[in-house]
Scaffold this motif. Sequence first.
Motif: not given
Lengths: 320, 228
Positions: A60, A58, A39
């Motif tokens: 991932l 973000y 992450i």
Amino acid sequence: MKMKKQKIFLIGILIIFSSLLTYYFSPTNAIAQSLGLGIYPPLLEVTIMPGKSITQVYKLTNSGEIDLMMTSAMYAFEPSDETGGVKLISDTQSLQPIFFDFLNANLKLGQTFPLPAGETQEVVLIIKVPETATEKDYYATLLFQTNPMASLGGLSTSQTQTKIGGNLLLTVSRTGEPFKKAIIEEFRLSNCSQFCFIDSFTPPQFLLKIKNAGHSYFKPFGKITLKGWLKQEESLDLLPQNILSDSTREIQCQIDDQVAPCQTKSKFLIGPIRAKVEFGLDDLSSQYHQEFRFIALPIKLTMALFALTIILWLIKMRME
Amino acid sequence: MVQGFKRPAWAVHPMTSDNYQIDWPNLNMGAGLPSSSSYNLGVTTGQIAPGLYSSTGYKVRAGFQYIHSIIPFSFMIDKIAVDFGSLTVGTPSTDTIGLEVNSGSAGGYSVTTQENNPLTSTATSTIADTTCDPGDTCDESDAGTWTQNTTYGFGYSMSGIDVPSEFSGGKYKQFADISLSEAPQAVMSGSNVGVGKTSTMTLKVNVSGTQAAGTYENIITFIATPTY
């Protein structure tokens, strides 16, 4: 005769093929596959006015060998120790009334989504702060978790599930300058609390604990300086680690661009030494300072010389 | 590095996606991974000069400003399930899980673990969590010695980098049980930046003669979080 040979050949091929299938699709082989998640960013710090909103991307990544089904969730957190560890709190009451969601067209916070092996999913997190939000800090963790696979059947097993998170430090403030206050809770040598003597050849290591007695998290910017009898002088830069409100953190130092314990490089110190810590909150200043003294003596060298003298004396006595 | 892991190739991507569009002129957004050939710093947006907070209404900082790394915070385990095989009375069955943490872009980290419930069969019989040997007992928060084959139950031990010292000497603990609202317990934690931090979890099951026959299962959860 030829037909018989062909039959044997076909049976042989079928046996090999079925063996390969059994091997590759057996539960035992399936479970020996790695599962990995990454992450970025691991930390997001936001200071925001009531009534405003911000977004953050973000990433991932599924770095394992199998395709995954993922679910996301937002948790509140509180410090779990004095080294920056987090304790997740499933009750998100403390995050109210802050609104968190994803802006992705096909994905909302809390929804399940596929993440194939080797792929990266970008999510756009939006944080909305209502006008009515109380001016204070909100600490949260954006958590992504794998969904456990179906039962393997016929085997006694413990299945694994992994969760990975990124932390959010959110300060809601109209002015952008919330009340900040620090208390130096402990500043001493790490192996001695008072009236300390150290060996001249052992570089001193310091323990510094700072408590946040204000309304918002801060970073200490400053240094520890040593001044000795023979004009010896050395300084250590404090690591600007976040200290959350109503918590204490043991601060580390930044030495040669590395995170490290606050230990000097001094090869030799002697006499009375003055150690001083000074720092500012989120800026380099001497707003906070504290000092103490200790004495450095060549204890080990003296003991070694004493032992050597005794040995030589004993040898001399025996020879006489 | 734990055997069996394949280290991922972390790519540095531009900020694009099929799912959304970034409106640069009205930027109030930070990208996930700042690009650089060798290092990154945390990204700060929203306030490019002192005093502008009143006009922008926000300040955003992503990542740790003092850590120069493009390695995302990542966590890996080397298998998706542990197979105990056929359980034999009085003969402990063990298997291991390899754990790896890369806290390259995080200040430090913690990995905690818990189980959804004790090993349970389809007929709802359970293998209780071990309490370790009578002379040195254990529970979900304290480790103890488990060497006797007359001690039954299910538990785990840890070895490797950044594991709690309570496991030294091969001691075992119970898993924290979610169904009993027990708090997750740390199995790895570190306060320094690092890559390739590995450890091994050894899971152990031993059943008594009164244990009901059946196939037993549960779910072990690992929670990896960076420090703040």
